[in-house]
Design an enzyme around this catalytic site. Structure first.
Site, PDB file in Angstrom:
ATOM      1  N   GLU A 288      -4.270   0.428 -21.506  1.00 41.90           N
ATOM      2  CA  GLU A 288      -3.922   1.839 -21.338  1.00 41.90           C
ATOM      3  C   GLU A 288      -2.651   2.192 -22.110  1.00 41.90           C
ATOM      4  O   GLU A 288      -2.442   3.346 -22.481  1.00 41.90           O
ATOM      5  CB  GLU A 288      -3.730   2.139 -19.837  1.00 41.90           C
ATOM      6  CG  GLU A 288      -4.339   3.460 -19.424  1.00 41.90           C
ATOM      7  CD  GLU A 288      -4.375   3.679 -17.923  1.00 41.90           C
ATOM      8  OE1 GLU A 288      -5.420   4.118 -17.423  1.00 41.90           O
ATOM      9  OE2 GLU A 288      -3.374   3.430 -17.232  1.00 41.90           O
ATOM     10  N   HIS A 309     -18.569 -22.127 -20.114  1.00 44.17           N
ATOM     11  CA  HIS A 309     -20.017 -22.308 -20.088  1.00 44.17           C
ATOM     12  C   HIS A 309     -20.745 -20.982 -20.279  1.00 44.17           C
ATOM     13  O   HIS A 309     -21.930 -20.871 -19.985  1.00 44.17           O
ATOM     14  CB  HIS A 309     -20.422 -22.987 -18.778  1.00 44.17           C
ATOM     15  CG  HIS A 309     -19.797 -24.345 -18.637  1.00 44.17           C
ATOM     16  ND1 HIS A 309     -20.454 -25.514 -18.909  1.00 44.17           N
ATOM     17  CD2 HIS A 309     -18.521 -24.698 -18.320  1.00 44.17           C
ATOM     18  CE1 HIS A 309     -19.625 -26.542 -18.736  1.00 44.17           C
ATOM     19  NE2 HIS A 309     -18.443 -26.061 -18.375  1.00 44.17           N
ATOM     20  N   LYS A 423     -12.941  12.537 -16.778  1.00 40.15           N
ATOM     21  CA  LYS A 423     -12.708  13.347 -15.577  1.00 40.15           C
ATOM     22  C   LYS A 423     -13.236  14.759 -15.784  1.00 40.15           C
ATOM     23  O   LYS A 423     -13.893  15.331 -14.917  1.00 40.15           O
ATOM     24  CB  LYS A 423     -11.203  13.418 -15.270  1.00 40.15           C
ATOM     25  CG  LYS A 423     -10.610  12.113 -14.778  1.00 40.15           C
ATOM     26  CD  LYS A 423      -9.164  12.330 -14.345  1.00 40.15           C
ATOM     27  CE  LYS A 423      -8.452  11.011 -14.173  1.00 40.15           C
ATOM     28  NZ  LYS A 423      -7.007  11.155 -14.040  1.00 40.15           N
TER      29      LYS A 423
HETATM   30  O1  PA5 Z   1      -1.419   3.696 -15.119  1.00 40.11           O
HETATM   31  C1  PA5 Z   1      -1.746   4.832 -14.797  1.00 40.11           C
HETATM   32  O2  PA5 Z   1      -0.986   5.808 -14.928  1.00 40.11           O
HETATM   33  C2  PA5 Z   1      -3.116   5.122 -14.205  1.00 40.11           C
HETATM   34  O3  PA5 Z   1      -3.906   3.972 -14.214  1.00 40.11           O
HETATM   35  C3  PA5 Z   1      -2.978   5.598 -12.763  1.00 40.11           C
HETATM   36  O4  PA5 Z   1      -2.294   4.649 -12.011  1.00 40.11           O
HETATM   37  C4  PA5 Z   1      -4.342   5.879 -12.129  1.00 40.11           C
HETATM   38  O5  PA5 Z   1      -5.045   6.812 -12.896  1.00 40.11           O
HETATM   39  C5  PA5 Z   1      -4.181   6.396 -10.703  1.00 40.11           C
HETATM   40  O6  PA5 Z   1      -3.395   7.544 -10.674  1.00 40.11           O
HETATM   41  P1  PA5 Z   1      -2.769   8.088  -9.346  1.00 40.11           P
HETATM   42  O7  PA5 Z   1      -1.786   7.072  -8.839  1.00 40.11           O
HETATM   43  O8  PA5 Z   1      -2.114   9.374  -9.727  1.00 40.11           O
HETATM   44  O9  PA5 Z   1      -3.898   8.289  -8.366  1.00 40.11           O
END
Ligand code: PA5
Length: 447
Positions: A288, A309, A423
């Site tokens: 990310e 394996h 989303k």
């Molecule tokens: O690293 C990040 O910012 C994302 O993976 C969020 O943690 C994830 O989308 C969850 O978001 P939130 O804590 O607002 O529910």
């Protein structure tokens, strides 16, 4: 040695020395940007000083809530997704007894997870099991609006209220969210849930050392002081600006140099099944943070010897765009030796008396050399033992290295614009008000 280490001797031969020197100089510049707060996304640097800024007041409250959960609950359901889920699970799974769920006598509640997927069968199955047991819920969402955890919280809140009544249910709900915004914050204030704040300047995947990680980890019975102590040690180590000594700089430089020589997929390797979720956490952190603007190393993971394996064949002889980063654990927590068998029916008496960890270590060394010979460079992260302090070091090391690596790659390692696309489509397909037009055109494309 009580500190993690890095060995890149089996990787440097795969990179052009000139490119590598250039990248090292860039990593030094990235280090300066990061520590001076002058780089991209610099409003999300709160995690940098988290280990030394965690207060005793905070850990006291966390421990008190963990004790409450221990006294009242057989299970703690942790609701969250992405950065609000993976860090806690990584640490808890790494530290737990491998067959924790099969043990009858449990000192601490077992952790189960919800809201990290939208499966109906998964959540219905969870509610079915929870009908029969006492439990509490920790709901974690920084934004307080993420669909998956919000749906799971609806289900579990209703289940808790039916089971215990509204007042008792409220005493079993713990909230970790943003200081001011989001539906969850509003609900926590109204219903007087025990709640915790995720600092504004700490993004989800860098938040494991906030209550996002610390509360579930403490609820599972692990030592959060030792975890923080380990992270603090690494915070200090990572301050140095030397590209040949600071382990995070060494890691950031070699992986970027490998990337430029065509090694575009990094495989995190472990030889301990307990580290499966640590790899998942690491995949999210790097995926990310770096996968944007049409660039970035693709982070993946394998668990050996199991995957030798299956994926072992591809790694040894498939497309040569891979490098491996091995979490090389030195000492197991237990001792188990191979028994001697009269007559040696399986021909394995040459192993009799040896510890399984010794056999595992030779599998690791043999694999490392075979893969290097097959054109897969290896970075080895030395992990003295799996305990709270060492895991704390690993967390901070990878977070710091990830930020450096992202800057060196030329991206903002603290945003995630790409996760919005799915989303938008999901909301449109579900008929969320305001998304009608998009919904219509998406449905046409699916006909
Ligand atoms: O690293 C990040 O910012 C994302 O993976 C969020 O943690 C994830 O989308 C969850 O978001 P939130 O804590 O607002 O529910």
């Amino acid at each position: 040695m009580h500190q993690i280490s890095i060995d890149i001797s089996k990787a440097t031969g795969f990179v052009d020395p000139e490119v590598y020197s250039k990248i090292k100089a860039e990593v030094v510049a990235s280090h300066e940007q990061l520590t001076k707060g002058s780089g991209r996304g610099n409003d999300f640097l709160g995690w940098l000083k988290l280990p030394s800024l965690v207060t005793e007041d905070l850990t006291r409250k966390i421990k008190a809530d963990a004790a409450k959960m221990k006294a009242s609950s057989r299970w703690v359901v942790v609701i969250g997704i992405g950065g609000s889920y993976l860090g806690a699970r990584a640490v808890v799974d790494a530290l737990s007894h491998p067959f924790h769920s099969m043990m009858d006598q449990k000192e601490f509640p077992g952790l189960v997870y919800a809201g990290e997927n939208l499966s109906e069968d998964y959540h219905a199955g969870l509610l079915e099991v929870l009908d029969k047991s006492d439990y509490s819920v920790i709901v974690i969402s920084k934004s307080g609006t993420t669909t998956e955890p919000a749906v799971a919280f609806r289900l579990l809140k209703a289940h808790l209220e039916k089971k215990y009544g509204e007042t008792d249910a409220a005493s079993r709900i713990y909230v970790v969210t943003d200081a001011a915004h989001g539906a969850l914050k509003k609900m926590a204030d109204e219903k007087k849930y025990s709640s915790y704040v995720i600092p504004d300047d700490v993004g989800g995947r860098y938040s494991v050392l906030t209550p996002v990680g610390l509360l579930p980890i403490a609820a599972a019975g692990f030592d959060i002081d030792a975890l923080i102590k380990g992270a603090k040690k690494m915070e200090k180590v990572c301050q140095s600006g030397s590209a040949d000594e600071n382990p995070a700089m060494v890691y950031a430089a070699i992986r970027n140099a490998l990337y430029l020589s065509g090694k575009t997929t990094e495989i995190m390797v472990n030889f301990q099944p307990d580290l499966f979720y640590f790899t998942e956490w690491w995949k999210q952190l790097f995926g990310e943070s770096e996968g944007k603007e049409n660039k970035g190393i693709y982070p993946s993971g394998v668990g050996f010897t199991t995957d030798l394996h299956s994926m072992g064949q591809y790694i040894q002889e498939g497309l040569r765009m891979l490098f491996e980063t091995t979490l090389s654990v030195n000492s197991p927590r237990t001792e188990l030796r191979v028994p001697f068998v009269d007559g040696d029916p399986d021909g394995l008496n040459f192993l009799a008396g040896k510890r399984l960890s010794e056999i595992n270590k030779m599998a690791e060394m043999g694999t490392l050399l075979a893969h290097v010979d097959g054109g897969v460079p290896n970075i080895r992260i030395g992990v003295p033992q799996i305990n709270e302090e060492i895991i704390g070091q690993l967390i901070y090391f990878f977070e710091f290295a990830c930020a450096l690596s992202g800057y060196t790659l030329g991206v903002n390692p603290f945003d995630q614009p790409g996760v919005e696309a799915y989303k938008k489509n999901m909301f449109a397909l579900l008929g969320k008000p305001g998304f009608e037009k998009e919904g219509e055109s998406l449905r046409k494309r699916l006909e």
